[in-house]
Scaffold this motif. Sequence first.
Motif, short mmCIF file in Angstrom:
data_model
loop_
_atom_site.label_atom_id
_atom_site.label_comp_id
_atom_site.label_asym_id
_atom_site.label_seq_id
_atom_site.Cartn_x
_atom_site.Cartn_y
_atom_site.Cartn_z
N GLY A 120 -18.96 19.39 -20.00
CA GLY A 120 -18.27 18.22 -20.53
C GLY A 120 -18.75 16.94 -19.91
N ALA A 121 -18.99 16.97 -18.60
CA ALA A 121 -19.47 15.76 -17.93
C ALA A 121 -20.87 15.40 -18.35
N LEU A 122 -21.72 16.41 -18.48
CA LEU A 122 -23.11 16.14 -18.84
C LEU A 122 -23.26 15.71 -20.30
N ALA A 123 -22.29 16.09 -21.13
CA ALA A 123 -22.40 15.69 -22.53
C ALA A 123 -22.48 14.18 -22.68
N LEU A 124 -21.73 13.47 -21.83
CA LEU A 124 -21.78 12.01 -21.87
C LEU A 124 -23.17 11.51 -21.53
N ALA A 125 -23.79 12.13 -20.52
CA ALA A 125 -25.12 11.69 -20.10
C ALA A 125 -26.15 11.95 -21.19
N LEU A 126 -26.05 13.12 -21.83
CA LEU A 126 -27.04 13.46 -22.85
C LEU A 126 -26.85 12.62 -24.10
N THR A 127 -25.58 12.27 -24.40
CA THR A 127 -25.36 11.39 -25.54
C THR A 127 -26.03 10.06 -25.32
N ALA A 128 -26.01 9.59 -24.07
CA ALA A 128 -26.64 8.31 -23.76
C ALA A 128 -28.13 8.33 -23.96
N CYS A 129 -28.73 9.52 -23.98
CA CYS A 129 -30.18 9.60 -24.18
C CYS A 129 -30.57 9.20 -25.58
N GLY A 130 -29.64 9.37 -26.54
CA GLY A 130 -29.91 8.99 -27.91
C GLY A 130 -31.14 9.66 -28.46
N SER A 131 -32.04 8.87 -29.06
CA SER A 131 -33.24 9.41 -29.70
C SER A 131 -34.24 9.94 -28.71
N ASP A 132 -34.04 9.69 -27.39
CA ASP A 132 -34.97 10.18 -26.38
C ASP A 132 -34.69 11.63 -26.01
N ASN A 169 -43.69 28.48 -15.21
CA ASN A 169 -42.27 28.19 -15.06
C ASN A 169 -42.02 26.95 -14.20
N VAL A 170 -42.78 26.79 -13.12
CA VAL A 170 -42.62 25.59 -12.29
C VAL A 170 -43.01 24.34 -13.08
N LYS A 171 -44.10 24.42 -13.84
CA LYS A 171 -44.50 23.27 -14.66
C LYS A 171 -43.41 22.90 -15.66
N ALA A 172 -42.85 23.91 -16.32
CA ALA A 172 -41.82 23.64 -17.34
C ALA A 172 -40.61 22.95 -16.71
N PHE A 173 -40.16 23.48 -15.56
CA PHE A 173 -38.98 22.89 -14.93
C PHE A 173 -39.24 21.48 -14.43
N LEU A 174 -40.34 21.27 -13.72
CA LEU A 174 -40.61 19.94 -13.17
C LEU A 174 -40.91 18.92 -14.26
N ASN A 175 -41.56 19.34 -15.34
CA ASN A 175 -41.77 18.41 -16.45
C ASN A 175 -40.43 17.98 -17.06
N TYR A 176 -39.46 18.89 -17.11
CA TYR A 176 -38.15 18.50 -17.61
C TYR A 176 -37.46 17.53 -16.65
N VAL A 177 -37.52 17.81 -15.35
CA VAL A 177 -36.92 16.93 -14.35
C VAL A 177 -37.50 15.52 -14.45
N THR A 181 -32.26 10.85 -17.05
CA THR A 181 -31.00 10.31 -17.53
C THR A 181 -29.83 11.19 -17.10
N VAL A 182 -30.03 12.51 -17.13
CA VAL A 182 -29.00 13.43 -16.65
C VAL A 182 -28.67 13.12 -15.20
N ALA A 183 -29.70 12.98 -14.34
CA ALA A 183 -29.47 12.75 -12.91
C ALA A 183 -28.87 11.38 -12.64
N SER A 184 -29.19 10.40 -13.48
CA SER A 184 -28.70 9.04 -13.23
C SER A 184 -27.29 8.81 -13.76
N ALA A 185 -26.73 9.78 -14.49
CA ALA A 185 -25.36 9.63 -14.98
C ALA A 185 -24.41 9.53 -13.81
N ALA A 186 -23.48 8.59 -13.87
CA ALA A 186 -22.58 8.33 -12.75
C ALA A 186 -21.74 9.55 -12.40
#
Length: 380
Positions: free
Chosen positions: A16-28, A334-342, A349-354
């Motif tokens: 529920g908390a992260l949904a707000l952060a992901l919504t803020a991503c919009g088209s990104d 697997n490491v490439k996939a995870f770090l590319n997502y981070v 944007t997920v990490a920067s959500a208050a």
Amino acid sequence: MKNVKSRVLAGTALTGALALALTACGSDAVKQDETPDATGSATAPESSESAAAGSIAGAGASSQEKAMGGWIATLASVAPDLTVTYEAVGSGGGREQFLSGGVQFAGTDAPLKEEELTAAADRCYGGEALELPLYISPIAVVYNLPGVDAEHINMSGELIAKIFNGDIKNWNDPAIAAENEGVELPDLAIIPVNRSDESGTTENFTEYLAAASNGAWTHEASGDWPISGTQSGNGTSGLIDTVTGAEGAIGYADASRAGDLGTVALKVGESYVPFSAEAAAKVVDASPRAADATDKRLVVELDRTTTEAGAYPLVLISYSVACSVYETSEDATNVKAFLNYVASTEGQTVASAADVAGSAPISDALRTEVVAAINSITSK
């Protein structure tokens, strides 16, 4: 310590908390059949990322714990078949586990030391360690003074150093009052609290004190607290618990963990600047790379004495450490996939959500360099 798993963190409360952060991503926002390119935009995936499956483990900095929880819980947007765990054992413990081969990646609030870079050549099958600045956050100087009616208490680097040295022992000391005109300070003993474990947060904090205290801090920057007989707490959570439990206490921690404690506004030039993601980002963008940085080791030499308006110089850059060469193609993929997502716009944007970690997103220019380093990962 906490062992954070994607299947657990995808539960109702965090989702529920992260949904707000992901919504803020919009088209990104990155769809499952897409992966971020060097600018964080969604493009057709590389075969290596679309094939990510199985599990990888990481360990390290407790400062990254909240952000890691967010990244792991939302990773399915690009790698639905990949499970990632992260154990917040502290920067030193994470580096040790990585170099011994116990985990595939680490989080550390301080760059690798020379001997650790040498050890990484063996751990990485003749390759080298990548050091990627993927978590940027202010360090808050936190205090427990419930009766003080002030949004922040103002302090210069010199004043903070004298408090943690034990030279200033009471909250109504004239030196504190001089920087806080109009604030009623209590006649209460100051209880400085430090980390008991080896900590990148401690190294960043003592580095700031050494640079910005006009000589009041006489110790070298170190991940181990240099003064004996002090109040302390293990890990970020332990320090925050200690400060919270003792009125008059003051400590330092990743700003995402400050909670309801009071926080110090630092003197920068002739002004006092409270922490914020924006103020932290200003310092990082204005700071040069370390002398021994490379295209895979993107280490920043932070300018702790900046006088730039609105900058907050007590900043922590927490690096993700990985190998340029892994034993198996599965680990490399697997490491490439995870770090590319981070590193992607969505991940940052997920990490920067208050309500997650409140960190400062990396710039597009830095992201380009980070993704190039990640995509160089291969297997032996």
